[in-house]
Design a protein around this motif. Structure first.
Motif, PDB file in Angstrom:
ATOM      1  N   UNK A   1       0.992  -1.010  -0.037  1.00 12.84           N
ATOM      2  CA  UNK A   1      -0.026   0.192  -0.181  1.00 12.84           C
ATOM      3  C   UNK A   1       0.794   1.374   0.111  1.00 12.84           C
ATOM      4  N   UNK A   2       0.403   2.244  -0.260  1.00 14.93           N
ATOM      5  CA  UNK A   2       1.101   3.707  -0.099  1.00 14.93           C
ATOM      6  C   UNK A   2       1.686   3.804   1.083  1.00 14.93           C
ATOM      7  N   UNK A   3       3.088   4.230   1.201  1.00 10.85           N
ATOM      8  CA  UNK A   3       3.608   4.615   2.483  1.00 10.85           C
ATOM      9  C   UNK A   3       2.843   5.649   3.283  1.00 10.85           C
ATOM     10  N   UNK A   4       3.019   5.346   4.536  1.00 13.48           N
ATOM     11  CA  UNK A   4       2.163   6.386   5.560  1.00 13.48           C
ATOM     12  C   UNK A   4       0.648   6.260   5.381  1.00 13.48           C
ATOM     13  N   UNK A   5       0.083   5.249   4.711  1.00 11.09           N
ATOM     14  CA  UNK A   5      -1.392   5.100   4.495  1.00 11.09           C
ATOM     15  C   UNK A   5      -2.315   4.747   5.680  1.00 11.09           C
ATOM     16  N   UNK A   6      -1.570   3.880   6.625  1.00 14.65           N
ATOM     17  CA  UNK A   6      -2.183   3.512   7.789  1.00 14.65           C
ATOM     18  C   UNK A   6      -3.540   3.069   7.612  1.00 14.65           C
ATOM     19  N   UNK A   7      -3.747   1.756   6.956  1.00  8.74           N
ATOM     20  CA  UNK A   7      -4.856   1.083   6.784  1.00  8.74           C
ATOM     21  C   UNK A   7      -5.511   0.388   7.987  1.00  8.74           C
ATOM     22  N   UNK A   8      -6.788   0.165   8.047  1.00  5.34           N
ATOM     23  CA  UNK A   8      -7.330  -0.531   9.213  1.00  5.34           C
ATOM     24  C   UNK A   8      -8.518  -1.531   8.620  1.00  5.34           C
ATOM     25  N   UNK A   9      -9.245  -1.107   7.688  1.00 11.26           N
ATOM     26  CA  UNK A   9     -10.598  -1.591   7.110  1.00 11.26           C
ATOM     27  C   UNK A   9     -10.485  -2.273   5.803  1.00 11.26           C
ATOM     28  N   UNK A  10     -11.064  -3.159   5.212  1.00  9.43           N
ATOM     29  CA  UNK A  10     -11.044  -3.837   3.966  1.00  9.43           C
ATOM     30  C   UNK A  10     -12.302  -4.265   3.579  1.00  9.43           C
ATOM     31  N   UNK A  11     -12.460  -4.162   2.267  1.00 12.31           N
ATOM     32  CA  UNK A  11     -13.898  -4.726   1.674  1.00 12.31           C
ATOM     33  C   UNK A  11     -13.511  -5.222   0.408  1.00 12.31           C
ATOM     34  N   UNK A  12     -14.258  -6.253  -0.214  1.00 13.39           N
ATOM     35  CA  UNK A  12     -14.045  -6.661  -1.536  1.00 13.39           C
ATOM     36  C   UNK A  12     -15.564  -6.965  -2.024  1.00 13.39           C
ATOM     37  N   UNK A  13     -15.890  -6.472  -3.091  1.00 16.12           N
ATOM     38  CA  UNK A  13     -17.265  -6.651  -3.641  1.00 16.12           C
ATOM     39  C   UNK A  13     -17.134  -7.894  -4.420  1.00 16.12           C
ATOM     40  N   UNK A  14     -18.047  -8.084  -5.665  1.00 15.82           N
ATOM     41  CA  UNK A  14     -18.210  -9.135  -6.557  1.00 15.82           C
ATOM     42  C   UNK A  14     -16.819  -9.127  -7.535  1.00 15.82           C
ATOM     43  N   UNK A  15     -16.419  -7.834  -7.788  1.00 15.94           N
ATOM     44  CA  UNK A  15     -15.161  -7.773  -8.634  1.00 15.94           C
ATOM     45  C   UNK A  15     -13.754  -8.241  -7.719  1.00 15.94           C
TER      46      UNK A  15
END
Length: 324
Positions: free
Chosen positions: A46-60
């Protein structure tokens, strides 16, 4: 008349990525072989410094991740690992924690400590609705979609937030607060966290990181009454994202760098341990999980980094689905 809560569909989920993961019964480990047929990356940056927490994936085959640093939403192509920002954030005071995508291209965003609930349109990249809920203590943490509503957890207040949805998923103009009672015990630290539905769709499941050392609660969506789910000796003190696939519930235990997999009964009143998934090489405090095909994808939030900077690196890892 309200449509049946039991007629739900999982519009989004959370995910984990990582090369060769360790999978075994709780209390033990076993090696899970990676899919030889899988040519998509099992791990991508992921981009540096992004600080992710959540993720979601749909049908694609696209994963959407929210930024705690800026409120951006980043879309990653699961086939290549490449991606770009598709929703521009509102700045560090308006983070994105959990998020879910629906069948009509809407993203439902948790605003964390801002107390905000936002809805974004992926076709335009714009925020179309925004609500402020709770109190000064509120932390809007995670979200789950049913046919009738988007349900949000609050980590510091004993309540859920219900955003009613129309026949084609269109959000209402107000959010309903549903106080939690029954077996719910609110701690002074993060308490309510991940959320999903029971296998029969008649109730909600919410992680309570505080009660009895970390519990799973079954919540009546009409009354807010919570009852502790009997999951035997399993404790969920670091329980974060929940992913329900059939009757298998994946519980991401972030600071333990593990996913506990439980088999539930249809009503979600009991569960037994199936396995624990770990990946010491690639798990770096994963938080939430989403599924596509035979892989579960997770963002590494790296909450063990005390002072993240714009140069701190982040990634998404994946593991194979449990077949049991």
């Amino acid at each position: 008349m309200q449509r049946s809560f039991a007629r739900r569909s999982l519009f989004g989920a959370a995910a984990a990525v990582g090369g060769a993961a360790f999978v075994g019964p709780l209390g033990g480990t076993a090696v899970a072989a990676g899919s030889a047929r899988r040519r998509w990356p099992a791990r991508f940056p992921l981009p540096d410094g992004f600080r992710p927490e959540g993720i979601t994936i749909g049908s694609e085959p696209y994963a959407y991740l929210g930024s705690m640093a800026s409120g951006d939403v980043y879309r990653a192509n699961l086939a290549t690992g490449r991606g770009r920002v598709v929703v521009q954030g509102l700045g560090p005071e308006h983070p994105v924690a959990g998020l879910k995508i629906d069948a009509w291209g809407r993203l439902f965003l948790c605003g964390g400590a801002s107390g905000e609930i936002r809805v974004a349109d992926l076709r335009t990249g714009r925020i179309t609705k925004s609500f402020t809920v709770g109190t000064d203590l509120t932390l809007v943490n995670d979200v789950f979609l049913t046919p009738d509503a988007a349900w949000f957890t609050d980590s510091f207040e004993p309540q859920l937030y219900k955003l009613p949805l129309g026949r084609r998923g269109e959000p209402a103009d107000r959010v309903v607060t549903v106080p939690l009672s029954g077996d719910w015990v609110q701690g002074a630290v993060i308490t309510g966290n991940g959320i999903t539905a029971t296998p029969d769709g008649r109730a909600l499941l919410v992680v309570n990181d505080f009660a009895d050392g970390g519990s799973l609660m079954r919540v009546n969506p009409r009354t807010g009454v919570a009852r502790k789910v009997d999951i035997g000796p399993v404790l969920l003190p670091n329980g974060d994202g929940l992913l329900l696939l059939g009757r298998l519930l994946y519980v991401v235990q972030q600071r333990q760098n593990a996913i506990d997999v439980l088999r539930l009964d249809d009503a979600g009143t009991r569960g037994t341990a199936v396995t624990r998934i770990t990946d010491p090489e690639h798990f770096r405090v994963p938080t939430t999980a989403a599924v596509h095909g035979d892989r579960i994808y997770l963002p590494n939030a790296r909450f063990d980094v005390e002072a993240p900077t714009p140069e701190t690196d982040y990634d998404v890892v994946s593991v194979e689905r449990v077949r049991a």
